[in-house]
Design an enzyme around this catalytic site. Structure first.
Site, PDB file in Angstrom:
ATOM      1  N   LYS A   1      -4.357  -6.718   3.841  1.00 12.87           N
ATOM      2  CA  LYS A   1      -4.407  -5.650   2.826  1.00 12.87           C
ATOM      3  C   LYS A   1      -5.846  -5.385   2.392  1.00 12.87           C
ATOM      4  O   LYS A   1      -6.252  -4.239   2.168  1.00 12.87           O
ATOM      5  CB  LYS A   1      -3.550  -6.044   1.617  1.00 12.87           C
ATOM      6  CG  LYS A   1      -3.609  -5.042   0.440  1.00 12.87           C
ATOM      7  CD  LYS A   1      -3.174  -3.636   0.861  1.00 12.87           C
ATOM      8  CE  LYS A   1      -2.809  -2.735  -0.304  1.00 12.87           C
ATOM      9  NZ  LYS A   1      -3.802  -2.585  -1.330  1.00 12.87           N
TER      10      LYS A   1
ATOM     11  N   HIS B   1      -7.383  -3.365   5.100  1.00 10.71           N
ATOM     12  CA  HIS B   1      -6.808  -2.016   4.965  1.00 10.71           C
ATOM     13  C   HIS B   1      -7.578  -1.236   3.907  1.00 10.71           C
ATOM     14  O   HIS B   1      -7.964  -0.079   4.117  1.00 10.71           O
ATOM     15  CB  HIS B   1      -5.329  -2.124   4.567  1.00 10.71           C
ATOM     16  CG  HIS B   1      -4.726  -0.871   4.015  1.00 10.71           C
ATOM     17  ND1 HIS B   1      -4.988  -0.420   2.730  1.00 10.71           N
ATOM     18  CD2 HIS B   1      -3.874   0.042   4.563  1.00 10.71           C
ATOM     19  CE1 HIS B   1      -4.336   0.706   2.522  1.00 10.71           C
ATOM     20  NE2 HIS B   1      -3.646   1.005   3.609  1.00 10.71           N
ATOM     21  N   ASN B   2      -7.833  -1.856   2.756  1.00  8.63           N
ATOM     22  CA  ASN B   2      -8.536  -1.168   1.682  1.00  8.63           C
ATOM     23  C   ASN B   2      -9.989  -0.890   2.056  1.00  8.63           C
ATOM     24  O   ASN B   2     -10.553   0.126   1.654  1.00  8.63           O
ATOM     25  CB  ASN B   2      -8.466  -1.981   0.388  1.00  8.63           C
ATOM     26  CG  ASN B   2      -7.109  -1.885  -0.275  1.00  8.63           C
ATOM     27  OD1 ASN B   2      -6.112  -1.586   0.371  1.00  8.63           O
ATOM     28  ND2 ASN B   2      -7.051  -2.153  -1.566  1.00  8.63           N
TER      29      ASN B   2
ATOM     30  N   SER C   1       0.831  -1.201   0.000  1.00  9.27           N
ATOM     31  CA  SER C   1       0.000   0.000   0.000  1.00  9.27           C
ATOM     32  C   SER C   1       0.863   1.247   0.000  1.00  9.27           C
ATOM     33  O   SER C   1       1.898   1.302   0.653  1.00  9.27           O
ATOM     34  CB  SER C   1      -0.923   0.026   1.219  1.00  9.27           C
ATOM     35  OG  SER C   1      -1.701   1.211   1.210  1.00  9.27           O
TER      36      SER C   1
ATOM     37  N   GLU D   1      -9.911   2.081   4.091  1.00  7.91           N
ATOM     38  CA  GLU D   1      -9.650   3.184   3.161  1.00  7.91           C
ATOM     39  C   GLU D   1     -10.947   3.653   2.505  1.00  7.91           C
ATOM     40  O   GLU D   1     -11.199   4.863   2.400  1.00  7.91           O
ATOM     41  CB  GLU D   1      -8.656   2.713   2.102  1.00  7.91           C
ATOM     42  CG  GLU D   1      -8.285   3.708   1.045  1.00  7.91           C
ATOM     43  CD  GLU D   1      -7.380   3.067  -0.009  1.00  7.91           C
ATOM     44  OE1 GLU D   1      -7.713   3.175  -1.204  1.00  7.91           O
ATOM     45  OE2 GLU D   1      -6.360   2.460   0.371  1.00  7.91           O
TER      46      GLU D   1
END
Length: 472
Positions: free
Chosen positions: A185, A188-189, A129, A192
């Protein structure tokens, strides 16, 4: 002839910048791209003066690497990753390492890890990222696989990862086995998505209520970025309002079509949360908002036949700005709380053994969601690794409770004005539901038992019960 330490396949923007990053840190690198012209273009540019060797066949590429070979794939997720692995596999030898650095869906990573380990090859699924700039100067890295495989790549990933400003530590750690890296990940997205939607809703609410100019928006977000909301996304939002369109002289943001794209990682987060039974309403609201934004023609047609409230905001301008700031902050806390709770649930579900403090720690720099808030989240999970939810940490509890009135005022104002704030509303509903000693689920259980004999439990005695609801 000396062989290179690291190889990378796929010279799109992210791949090129990771190669340059590795070369800057003293690693000799071999590169290969399916299109030779792309390799030639890269080598004629910034790569020209660095320890980077081009290869124009996979055989040449593999032969140029020292053993055990460390090869990172940076191609489109899905079929292209499988295709490259299929081409590489016959050329590799026992113990060689393949790293998939794309946004692969974690079940695909689980499958690939099993297949390659069965062939005596090592496989790392690594979330990367930070976008173009992060890849070039230091991303946040989330590698999952065997600890043995991570041991081989640790010097490389530690060198190229972002360094946290608070203590200089690399924003990378061993995440866990199998697809753990890509799972983290993915979440995480998802966070986001929530962050971006909450910022967009704050902008929309202020626009509907007091209609600041682009310059005023720049000032508002710049002030917010100087305080508790300090983050990469708030910083770039402030900068966005400064950009003027050279053709019209208008703020460029006002000329951008209101249809938000997505590549699927937010959707995967919501789907998986449903699969394992973890509530992430803010993130799901953000995914839904992007979907609704995509039906632009329908929305334009609906706007001509569906009317909203005629109310105008007549309150104090600064009070609303301050309330939206508070609402954005605590809504973000709820979004992070949901993401961390999902990681906790998934860790148990998939036996990943995730260290939540470490997950927050490696997001402090390099990645898109980097924020001052993550230092505090790291510390919260260090104080109590078994913390059930971020909202019950003493420090975060006080931050939310002290802003609760402003939060509710902002959401109420949005409702009165007809300004949609689905993610902010979802955050508030999540907070209210999580703090509720009793929810109306008792009525739902009664309904389920009424029409389907699904049974229910009671508050006054143990056991499982069924009622004849038609009997007086």
């Amino acid at each position: 002839m000396a062989k290179n330490q690291f190889g990378l396949i796929g010279l799109a923007v992210m791949g090129q910048n990771l190669v340059l990053n590795a070369a800057d840190h003293g690693f000799s690198v071999s590169v290969y791209n399916r299109t030779a012209a792309k390799t030639q273009e890269f080598m004629a540019g910034e790569a020209k003066e660095k320890a980077i060797t081009p290869a124009y066949t996979l055989e040449e590429f593999v032969a140029s690497l020292e053993r055990p070979r460390t090869i990172q794939i940076m191609v489109q997720a899905g079929g292209p990753v499988d295709a490259v692995i299929g081409q590489l596999k016959p050329l590799l030898e026992e113990g060689d390492i393949i790293i998939d650095g794309g946004n692969s869906f974690f079940p695909d990573t689980e499958r690939r890890a099993k297949e390659l380990e069965a062939a005596n090859l090592r496989f790392i699924g690594m979330g990367v990222s930070g976008g173009e700039e992060g890849a070039r100067f230091g991303p946040s890295l989330m590698p999952g696989g065997t600890k043995e495989a991570y041991g081989f790549i640790e010097p490389l990933v530690t060198a190229i990862a972002a360094k946290a400003p608070a203590d200089g530590t690399p924003c990378v750690t061993y995440i866990g086995p199998g697809g753990a890296g890509h799972y983290v990940k993915m979440v995480h997205n998802g966070i986001e998505y929530g962050d971006m939607q909450l910022i967009a809703e704050s902008y929309a609410l202020l626009k509907a209520a007091i209609n600041p100019s682009a310059q005023e928006f720049h000032q508002i977000f710049s002030e917010w970025n100087a305080g508790e909301l300090s983050s990469f996304l708030i910083e770039i939002t402030a900068n966005i309002f400064k950009k003027m369109d050279p053709d019209t002289g208008q703020p460029l943001v006002d000329l951008i079509l209101d249809k938000a794209g997505q590549k699927g990682t937010g959707k995967w987060t919501s789907q998986n949360a449903l699969d394992i039974g973890s509530a992430i309403p803010t993130i799901t609201a953000a995914v839904d908002a992007r979907i609704i934004s995509s039906i632009k023609d329908e929305r334009v047609a609906a706007s001509k036949v569906l009317s909203g409230p005629e109310t105008r905001y007549t309150g104090d301008r600064q009070q609303l700005i301050d309330s939206v700031r508070a609402a954005l902050y605590v809504s973000k806390i709820c979004s992070y709380a949901q993401g961390m709770a999902l990681l906790k649930k998934a860790s148990a579900e998939y036996n990943y053994g995730l260290d939540l403090a470490e997950m927050a720690r490696i997001w402090r720099a390099g990645c898109i969601i980097r924020a001052e808030l993550l230092e505090d989240i790291t510390n919260a999970y260090r104080r109590n690794p078994a913390l059930p939810n971020l909202l019950v940490d003493d420090e975060f509890k006080q931050r939310v409770l002290s802003r609760q009135a402003a939060w509710r005022f902002a959401v109420k104002t949005a409702i009165e004005l007809g300004a949609p704030v689905p993610a902010m509303s979802a955050s508030l509903a999540y907070f209210d539901a999580y703090r509720a000693e009793r929810l109306p689920a008792n009525l739902i259980q009664a309904q389920r038992d009424y029409f389907g004999a699904h049974t229910f439990e009671r508050v006054d005695k143990s056991g499982v019960f069924h009622a004849d609801w038609l009997e007086g």
